[in-house]
Design a protein around this motif. Structure first.
Motif, short mmCIF file in Angstrom:
data_model
loop_
_atom_site.label_atom_id
_atom_site.label_comp_id
_atom_site.label_asym_id
_atom_site.label_seq_id
_atom_site.Cartn_x
_atom_site.Cartn_y
_atom_site.Cartn_z
N CYS A 73 0.84 -1.20 0.00
CA CYS A 73 0.00 0.00 0.00
C CYS A 73 0.87 1.25 0.00
O CYS A 73 0.70 2.15 -0.81
CB CYS A 73 -0.93 -0.01 1.21
SG CYS A 73 -1.90 1.51 1.37
N ALA A 85 -3.68 0.90 -4.27
CA ALA A 85 -3.19 0.76 -2.90
C ALA A 85 -4.28 0.44 -1.88
O ALA A 85 -4.02 -0.26 -0.90
CB ALA A 85 -2.48 2.05 -2.48
N HIS A 88 -4.99 -3.07 -0.43
CA HIS A 88 -3.90 -3.60 0.41
C HIS A 88 -3.91 -2.97 1.81
O HIS A 88 -3.67 -3.67 2.80
CB HIS A 88 -2.56 -3.43 -0.28
CG HIS A 88 -2.42 -4.32 -1.46
ND1 HIS A 88 -2.26 -5.68 -1.36
CD2 HIS A 88 -2.49 -4.05 -2.79
CE1 HIS A 88 -2.20 -6.21 -2.55
NE2 HIS A 88 -2.36 -5.25 -3.45
N CYS A 89 -4.22 -1.69 1.88
CA CYS A 89 -4.32 -1.05 3.20
C CYS A 89 -5.45 -1.67 4.01
O CYS A 89 -5.28 -2.01 5.19
CB CYS A 89 -4.57 0.45 3.06
SG CYS A 89 -3.10 1.41 2.70
#
Length: 146
Positions: A73, A85, A88-89
Motif C-alpha cells: 500500500c 493501494a 492492500h491497506c
C-alpha cells in the motif's frame, strides 16, 4: 541469508542486502520472507516498481502477511498508484488491526485521497500505539536496570 540481508539493510548497505536476498531466493524461490525483505530494501532505495513486484511475490506466497500488504500500500501510494493501494491497506488492517505500519499506510493513502480528517484518525492511532510501545520499553529497561 535473509537475516544477514536484514542486518546489512539496517546498516545502510542495501546493495549487499539485495545480493544476499537474491542468493536466498536462488536456494528457495518460494521463501515469502525473502521476497518481502527484498521489497522493503527496494523501497528504501527508491526502486518502486521492483519493490511492488517483490512485495506482490511475497503476497502470492503468503497472502496473510499484513506487513507486506501495508508495505505494498505504502509503495503504491508513493508511486501515485492510489487506486491500486487501497485494497492492500484495508487487507492489512483486517489481518492485523494493531499493526502500526497498516495505520500509517492508511493515513498516507487517505491523505493522498484528500481525506485529511480520516487520515488523521489513522495517524493518531499509529502514534498512540508507538507511544505505548515506547513507554513499555522504558518500563522494561527500568526493570532490567534494577
Amino acid at each position: 541469508l535473509t537475516n544477514l540481508a536484514i542486518l546489512l539493510a539496517d546498516s545502510g548497505r542495501p546493495r549487499e542486502a539485495l545480493d544476499r536476498l537474491a542468493n536466498a531466493l536462488r536456494f528457495r524461490p518460494d521463501y515469502a520472507e525473502a521476497h518481502f525483505q527484498a521489497g522493503l530494501v527496494l523501497e528504501r532505495i527508491g526502486a518502486r516498481d521492483a519493490a511492488v513486484q517483490a512485495l506482490a511475490n511475497a503476497l502470492l506466497l503468503a497472502p496473510g502477511n499484513a506487513a507486506a500488504h501495508a508495505a505494498l500500500c505504502r509503495v503504491r501510494v508513493a508511486a501515485g498508484r492510489v487506486a491500486d493501494a487501497e485494497a492492500h491497506c484495508r487487507e492489512a488492517l483486517r489481518l492485523d488491526p494493531d499493526l502500526v505500519e497498516a495505520d500509517q499506510a492508511m493515513a498516507r493513502l487517505l491523505d493522498a485521497q484528500a481525506q485529511p480528517a480520516a487520515a488523521r484518525v489513522h495517524a493518531e492511532r499509529a502514534a498512540a500505539r508507538v507511544d505505548s510501545r515506547v513507554a513499555s520499553h522504558r518500563s522494561q529497561a527500568a526493570t532490567l536496570l534494577e
